[in-house]
Design a protein around this motif. Structure first.
Motif, PDB file in Angstrom:
ATOM      1  N   HIS A 134       0.831  -1.204   0.000  1.00 49.34           N
ATOM      2  CA  HIS A 134       0.000   0.000   0.000  1.00 49.34           C
ATOM      3  C   HIS A 134       0.868   1.258   0.000  1.00 49.34           C
ATOM      4  CE1 HIS A 134      -2.051   3.308   2.190  1.00 49.34           C
ATOM      5  NE2 HIS A 134      -3.067   2.976   1.422  1.00 49.34           N
ATOM      6  N   ASP A 135       1.891   1.284   0.848  1.00 51.28           N
ATOM      7  CA  ASP A 135       2.758   2.463   0.927  1.00 51.28           C
ATOM      8  C   ASP A 135       3.472   2.710  -0.400  1.00 51.28           C
ATOM      9  OD1 ASP A 135       1.991   2.730   3.553  1.00 51.28           O
ATOM     10  OD2 ASP A 135       3.811   1.820   4.388  1.00 51.28           O
ATOM     11  N   LEU A 136       3.935   1.630  -1.037  1.00 52.54           N
ATOM     12  CA  LEU A 136       4.630   1.782  -2.314  1.00 52.54           C
ATOM     13  C   LEU A 136       3.672   2.243  -3.409  1.00 52.54           C
ATOM     14  CD1 LEU A 136       7.265   1.489  -3.871  1.00 52.54           C
ATOM     15  CD2 LEU A 136       6.693  -0.915  -4.270  1.00 52.54           C
ATOM     16  N   MET A 137       2.456   1.714  -3.412  1.00 52.13           N
ATOM     17  CA  MET A 137       1.461   2.140  -4.396  1.00 52.13           C
ATOM     18  C   MET A 137       1.117   3.618  -4.229  1.00 52.13           C
ATOM     19  SD  MET A 137      -1.254  -1.000  -4.683  1.00 52.13           S
ATOM     20  CE  MET A 137      -0.825  -2.552  -5.474  1.00 52.13           C
ATOM     21  N   MET A 138       1.038   4.077  -2.988  1.00 53.56           N
ATOM     22  CA  MET A 138       0.741   5.488  -2.747  1.00 53.56           C
ATOM     23  C   MET A 138       1.832   6.379  -3.334  1.00 53.56           C
ATOM     24  SD  MET A 138      -2.212   5.721  -1.266  1.00 53.56           S
ATOM     25  CE  MET A 138      -2.325   7.296  -0.410  1.00 53.56           C
ATOM     26  N   LEU A 139       3.087   5.949  -3.215  1.00 51.60           N
ATOM     27  CA  LEU A 139       4.181   6.701  -3.822  1.00 51.60           C
ATOM     28  C   LEU A 139       4.089   6.666  -5.345  1.00 51.60           C
ATOM     29  CD1 LEU A 139       7.255   5.638  -1.640  1.00 51.60           C
ATOM     30  CD2 LEU A 139       6.139   7.871  -1.681  1.00 51.60           C
ATOM     31  N   ALA A 140       3.787   5.494  -5.882  1.00 51.51           N
ATOM     32  CA  ALA A 140       3.739   5.331  -7.335  1.00 51.51           C
ATOM     33  C   ALA A 140       2.627   6.161  -7.959  1.00 51.51           C
ATOM     34  CB  ALA A 140       3.556   3.856  -7.683  1.00 51.51           C
ATOM     35  N   GLN A 141       1.470   6.233  -7.308  1.00 52.20           N
ATOM     36  CA  GLN A 141       0.349   6.944  -7.913  1.00 52.20           C
ATOM     37  C   GLN A 141       0.524   8.459  -7.879  1.00 52.20           C
ATOM     38  OE1 GLN A 141      -2.937   5.534  -5.488  1.00 52.20           O
ATOM     39  NE2 GLN A 141      -3.087   7.479  -4.420  1.00 52.20           N
ATOM     40  N   THR A 142       1.420   8.945  -7.025  1.00 51.45           N
ATOM     41  CA  THR A 142       1.698  10.378  -6.979  1.00 51.45           C
ATOM     42  C   THR A 142       2.897  10.753  -7.842  1.00 51.45           C
ATOM     43  OG1 THR A 142       3.091  10.107  -5.002  1.00 51.45           O
ATOM     44  CG2 THR A 142       0.754  10.600  -4.654  1.00 51.45           C
ATOM     45  N   GLY A 143       3.507   9.751  -8.478  1.00 53.10           N
ATOM     46  CA  GLY A 143       4.646  10.017  -9.341  1.00 53.10           C
ATOM     47  C   GLY A 143       5.972  10.077  -8.614  1.00 53.10           C
ATOM     48  N   GLU A 144       5.975   9.779  -7.308  1.00 55.12           N
ATOM     49  CA  GLU A 144       7.212   9.835  -6.536  1.00 55.12           C
ATOM     50  C   GLU A 144       8.055   8.574  -6.703  1.00 55.12           C
ATOM     51  OE1 GLU A 144       6.900  11.277  -2.476  1.00 55.12           O
ATOM     52  OE2 GLU A 144       4.867  11.966  -2.889  1.00 55.12           O
ATOM     53  N   PHE A 145       7.465   7.544  -7.291  1.00 58.20           N
ATOM     54  CA  PHE A 145       8.196   6.297  -7.520  1.00 58.20           C
ATOM     55  C   PHE A 145       7.795   5.794  -8.899  1.00 58.20           C
ATOM     56  CE2 PHE A 145       9.007   1.789  -7.464  1.00 58.20           C
ATOM     57  CZ  PHE A 145      10.188   1.668  -6.742  1.00 58.20           C
ATOM     58  N   THR A 146       8.721   5.820  -9.847  1.00 58.99           N
ATOM     59  CA  THR A 146       8.378   5.488 -11.229  1.00 58.99           C
ATOM     60  C   THR A 146       9.162   4.308 -11.792  1.00 58.99           C
ATOM     61  OG1 THR A 146       9.997   7.103 -12.032  1.00 58.99           O
ATOM     62  CG2 THR A 146       7.720   7.866 -11.746  1.00 58.99           C
ATOM     63  N   LYS A 147      10.226   3.875 -11.125  1.00 57.64           N
ATOM     64  CA  LYS A 147      11.054   2.807 -11.682  1.00 57.64           C
ATOM     65  C   LYS A 147      10.397   1.441 -11.486  1.00 57.64           C
ATOM     66  CE  LYS A 147      13.883   2.368  -7.477  1.00 57.64           C
ATOM     67  NZ  LYS A 147      15.257   2.467  -6.927  1.00 57.64           N
ATOM     68  N   PHE A 148      10.932   0.451 -12.205  1.00 52.29           N
ATOM     69  CA  PHE A 148      10.402  -0.907 -12.091  1.00 52.29           C
ATOM     70  C   PHE A 148      10.649  -1.447 -10.690  1.00 52.29           C
ATOM     71  CE2 PHE A 148      11.004  -5.499 -12.120  1.00 52.29           C
ATOM     72  CZ  PHE A 148       9.848  -5.934 -12.762  1.00 52.29           C
ATOM     73  N   HIS A 149       9.624  -2.073 -10.139  1.00 52.40           N
ATOM     74  CA  HIS A 149       9.740  -2.731  -8.840  1.00 52.40           C
ATOM     75  C   HIS A 149       9.014  -4.064  -8.943  1.00 52.40           C
ATOM     76  CE1 HIS A 149       8.973  -3.672  -4.597  1.00 52.40           C
ATOM     77  NE2 HIS A 149       9.974  -2.860  -4.308  1.00 52.40           N
ATOM     78  N   TYR A 150       9.685  -5.136  -8.559  1.00 52.13           N
ATOM     79  CA  TYR A 150       9.162  -6.486  -8.788  1.00 52.13           C
ATOM     80  C   TYR A 150       7.774  -6.678  -8.191  1.00 52.13           C
ATOM     81  CZ  TYR A 150       9.212 -11.604  -9.175  1.00 52.13           C
ATOM     82  OH  TYR A 150       8.905 -12.912  -9.485  1.00 52.13           O
ATOM     83  N   GLU A 151       7.614  -6.333  -6.922  1.00 50.90           N
ATOM     84  CA  GLU A 151       6.316  -6.535  -6.271  1.00 50.90           C
ATOM     85  C   GLU A 151       5.247  -5.620  -6.859  1.00 50.90           C
ATOM     86  OE1 GLU A 151       9.129  -8.656  -3.915  1.00 50.90           O
ATOM     87  OE2 GLU A 151       9.191  -6.626  -4.710  1.00 50.90           O
TER      88      GLU A 151
END
Length: 272
Positions: free
Chosen positions: A188-205
């Motif tokens: 959930h925490d990683l998805m929250m970062l991804a949806q705001t554009g703060e995390f854009t690189k490939f992540h396995y999970e």
């Protein structure tokens, strides 16, 4: 099937409101209920869907453009958008056979027994950008994808990645050692970062557990695709195989190739 799946399902139902309720709404309303709910889908896409009693800011947003991977058969203007944990390995084998049946057979390969790590068509027929696929296939094309019940997909991924792979790769699934609550919180925490554009690189999970609306550039091109539902159980497999065959026939894939695909899917392959 994993012995602890019943308990995992109960745990998931407790965790689901934070992680899946809005992100999976499209699956439940559109993919599982037909085109009569297009208005609901559009409300979800434009952010006007009522998420009460849940606070929208706490929920994972749908239709984030995170991942786009496609199998293509240019000779037939055919493509399949791949969604992790929805038949991606078997789809790779199907497109490998469609595009080069003679080499596939010469190497004693079978669609039903291909493995991801040893697949014949490694990095062949493979694109990672929606626009590139459109340019390759032109205007007269057939595009499809297969979607899966989100709870079933999550449990399949958890058993495969967090329990199976986690037994020999301790860092898998955030090193939660099979603890679903731990995994869901970190996801959930990683998805929250991804949806705001703060995390854009490939992540396995993230690549394997993102909401299905995060794939295929669905926000802008949902209606480009013929959307098939993943079928569970022995009676679902033949039905899905027939639906795929209809798509391949419409794309003018030769009958002898289609017959082999149908035989391998319908009679030999057991979906997990």
């Amino acid at each position: 099937m994993w012995d602890g799946e019943d308990q995992s399902l109960k745990t998931l139902h407790i965790q689901a409101p934070r992680v899946f309720i809005v992100a999976c709404a499209v699956c439940l309303y559109y993919w599982h209920s037909g085109t009569g709910t297009i208005q609901t889908v559009e409300q979800i896409k434009n952010g006007t869907y009522d998420t009460g009693p849940f606070n929208r800011s706490d929920l994972i947003a749908p239709f984030i453009r995170y991942r786009e991977t496609f199998q293509v058969a240019p000779a037939y203007n055919l493509s399949s958008c791949q969604i992790e944990k929805v038949m991606t390995t078997i789809s790779n084998a199907v497109f490998c056979y469609i595009t080069n049946a003679s080499e596939f057979v010469a190497n004693s390969r079978r669609i039903s027994t291909e493995k991801y790590s040893t697949r014949l068509c490694l990095n062949q027929n493979f694109y990672e950008n929606f626009t590139a696929v459109q340019e390759l296939l032109g205007t007269s094309k057939t595009e499809y994808t297969i979607v899966r019940d989100p709870v079933s997909r999550f449990l399949s991924g958890f058993v495969n990645k967090c329990i199976g792979e986690g037994s020999y790769c301790k860092e898998r699934c955030f090193a939660c050692d099979g603890d679903m609550s731990c995994f869901v919180e970190r996801l959930h925490d990683l998805m929250m970062l991804a949806q705001t554009g703060e995390f854009t690189k490939f992540h396995y999970e993230l690549a394997h557990f993102s909401p299905q609306t995060w794939y295929c550039n669905f926000k802008e091109h949902l209606y480009n695709y013929k959307i098939l539902r993943y079928k569970e159980g022995k009676h679902g497999i033949p039905k899905l195989s027939h639906e795929l065959d209809a798509i391949y026939k419409a794309a003018h894939v030769p009958e002898e190739i289609r017959q082999e695909i149908h035989k391998e899917l319908c009679c030999e392959f057991i979906f997990e």
